[in-house]
Each structure stands twice: as C-alpha cells, then as structure tokens.
Write a protein that holds these residues in place. Sequence first.
Motif, mmCIF file in Angstrom:
data_model
loop_
_atom_site.group_PDB
_atom_site.id
_atom_site.type_symbol
_atom_site.label_atom_id
_atom_site.label_comp_id
_atom_site.label_asym_id
_atom_site.label_seq_id
_atom_site.Cartn_x
_atom_site.Cartn_y
_atom_site.Cartn_z
ATOM 1 N N LEU A 1 0.864 -1.173 0.000
ATOM 2 C CA LEU A 1 0.000 0.000 0.000
ATOM 3 C C LEU A 1 0.903 1.226 0.000
ATOM 4 C CD1 LEU A 1 -2.743 -1.091 2.540
ATOM 5 C CD2 LEU A 1 -2.890 -1.001 0.060
ATOM 6 N N ASP A 2 1.017 1.871 -1.145
ATOM 7 C CA ASP A 2 1.896 3.033 -1.271
ATOM 8 C C ASP A 2 1.149 4.147 -2.002
ATOM 9 O OD1 ASP A 2 1.821 1.974 -3.799
ATOM 10 O OD2 ASP A 2 3.973 1.710 -4.020
ATOM 11 N N ALA A 3 1.874 5.015 -2.662
ATOM 12 C CA ALA A 3 1.276 6.167 -3.334
ATOM 13 C C ALA A 3 0.305 5.750 -4.433
ATOM 14 C CB ALA A 3 2.380 7.052 -3.906
ATOM 15 N N ARG A 4 0.553 4.626 -5.063
ATOM 16 C CA ARG A 4 -0.352 4.168 -6.117
ATOM 17 C C ARG A 4 -1.743 3.884 -5.571
ATOM 18 N NH1 ARG A 4 3.233 -0.662 -8.209
ATOM 19 N NH2 ARG A 4 3.339 -0.839 -5.966
ATOM 20 N N ALA A 5 -1.810 3.322 -4.360
ATOM 21 C CA ALA A 5 -3.107 3.042 -3.737
ATOM 22 C C ALA A 5 -3.857 4.345 -3.465
ATOM 23 C CB ALA A 5 -2.911 2.248 -2.450
ATOM 24 N N ALA A 6 -3.132 5.364 -3.039
ATOM 25 C CA ALA A 6 -3.773 6.666 -2.805
ATOM 26 C C ALA A 6 -4.306 7.241 -4.115
ATOM 27 C CB ALA A 6 -2.776 7.629 -2.164
ATOM 28 N N VAL B 1 -2.675 13.187 -6.868
ATOM 29 C CA VAL B 1 -2.599 12.588 -5.538
ATOM 30 C C VAL B 1 -1.407 11.648 -5.439
ATOM 31 C CG1 VAL B 1 -3.781 11.002 -3.943
ATOM 32 C CG2 VAL B 1 -5.032 12.872 -5.027
ATOM 33 N N THR B 2 -1.175 10.831 -6.444
ATOM 34 C CA THR B 2 -0.021 9.938 -6.426
ATOM 35 C C THR B 2 1.281 10.723 -6.335
ATOM 36 O OG1 THR B 2 -1.240 8.298 -7.726
ATOM 37 C CG2 THR B 2 1.161 8.062 -7.646
ATOM 38 N N ALA B 3 1.411 11.759 -7.145
ATOM 39 C CA ALA B 3 2.616 12.568 -7.111
ATOM 40 C C ALA B 3 2.774 13.279 -5.772
ATOM 41 C CB ALA B 3 2.596 13.592 -8.244
ATOM 42 N N GLY B 4 1.668 13.772 -5.212
ATOM 43 C CA GLY B 4 1.730 14.423 -3.913
ATOM 44 C C GLY B 4 2.163 13.489 -2.800
ATOM 45 N N VAL B 5 1.612 12.301 -2.781
ATOM 46 C CA VAL B 5 1.990 11.323 -1.740
ATOM 47 C C VAL B 5 3.451 10.933 -1.910
ATOM 48 C CG1 VAL B 5 1.569 8.996 -0.876
ATOM 49 C CG2 VAL B 5 -0.348 10.498 -1.385
ATOM 50 N N ARG B 6 3.896 10.730 -3.135
ATOM 51 C CA ARG B 6 5.301 10.384 -3.358
ATOM 52 C C ARG B 6 6.226 11.525 -2.943
ATOM 53 N NH1 ARG B 6 5.242 6.931 -9.003
ATOM 54 N NH2 ARG B 6 4.387 5.065 -8.036
ATOM 55 N N ALA B 7 5.801 12.748 -3.189
ATOM 56 C CA ALA B 7 6.630 13.910 -2.802
ATOM 57 C C ALA B 7 6.710 14.030 -1.281
ATOM 58 C CB ALA B 7 6.058 15.181 -3.409
ATOM 59 N N LEU B 8 5.615 13.743 -0.588
ATOM 60 C CA LEU B 8 5.592 13.859 0.862
ATOM 61 C C LEU B 8 6.320 12.712 1.568
ATOM 62 C CD1 LEU B 8 1.925 15.055 1.441
ATOM 63 C CD2 LEU B 8 4.022 16.408 1.631
ATOM 64 N N THR B 9 6.257 11.521 0.980
ATOM 65 C CA THR B 9 6.858 10.361 1.640
ATOM 66 C C THR B 9 8.265 10.054 1.147
ATOM 67 O OG1 THR B 9 5.843 8.837 0.055
ATOM 68 C CG2 THR B 9 4.617 9.310 2.080
#
Length: 102
Positions: A63-68, A93-101
């Motif tokens: 469960l990573d950015a792709r799931a979001a 959303v995927t890019a945002g989650v990847r940027a934050l994590t």
Amino acid sequence: MNIWIAIGVTAVGCYVVKVVGLLVPAGALERPLVKRLAALLPVALLAALTAQQTFADGHALVLDARAAGVAAAAVALLLRAPFLVVVGAAVVVTAGVRALTG
C-alpha cells in the motif's frame, strides 16, 4: 527457457485462439449470456490488472502512493467527474503522496 521459444509458443497460442474463435458457431455467440459475459469480461480483466499492478509487489501486498491515487480516482468517479479529471486527480494525488513520503 530461450526467449525465442517463448515468443514462438506465444505466437502459436495466439493463432490457435484466433482459429478457435472463428470456429465457434454464430448461434452460440448470439445467446444473451454469452453477450453479457463478452461485455463484462474486459472490465473484469482491466480491474484485475489494475489491482495487481497497484497492490502487489511479487507475492507481497503493498500500500503506497499508487493506492492513494486509485482511491482518489475512485472518489472522482463516485462524484461523476469527467474521465480527464479522474486521471488528473489520480496523478496529482499519487505525485503528492510520493513527494511527501520521499
């Protein structure tokens, strides 16, 4: 297995499937159940492929950015957004989650 053997087997398999499809009687294809299954099968295969590519890494559940991104796309679909908005929401959303994590 040699890659060329795999390519050859795949090509022959595709040809056999095509020939078998041509040999099916037209009356069998006109049945309501067959028509309904033919309409639903591509959707089911696409959903399965999306789930496998999104939530699996080998034999592990991930469960990573792709799931979001998929969740954001699902929300956009529930809100009846146009297709480009759905895709855009998933990308953002995927890019945002990847940027934050990281």
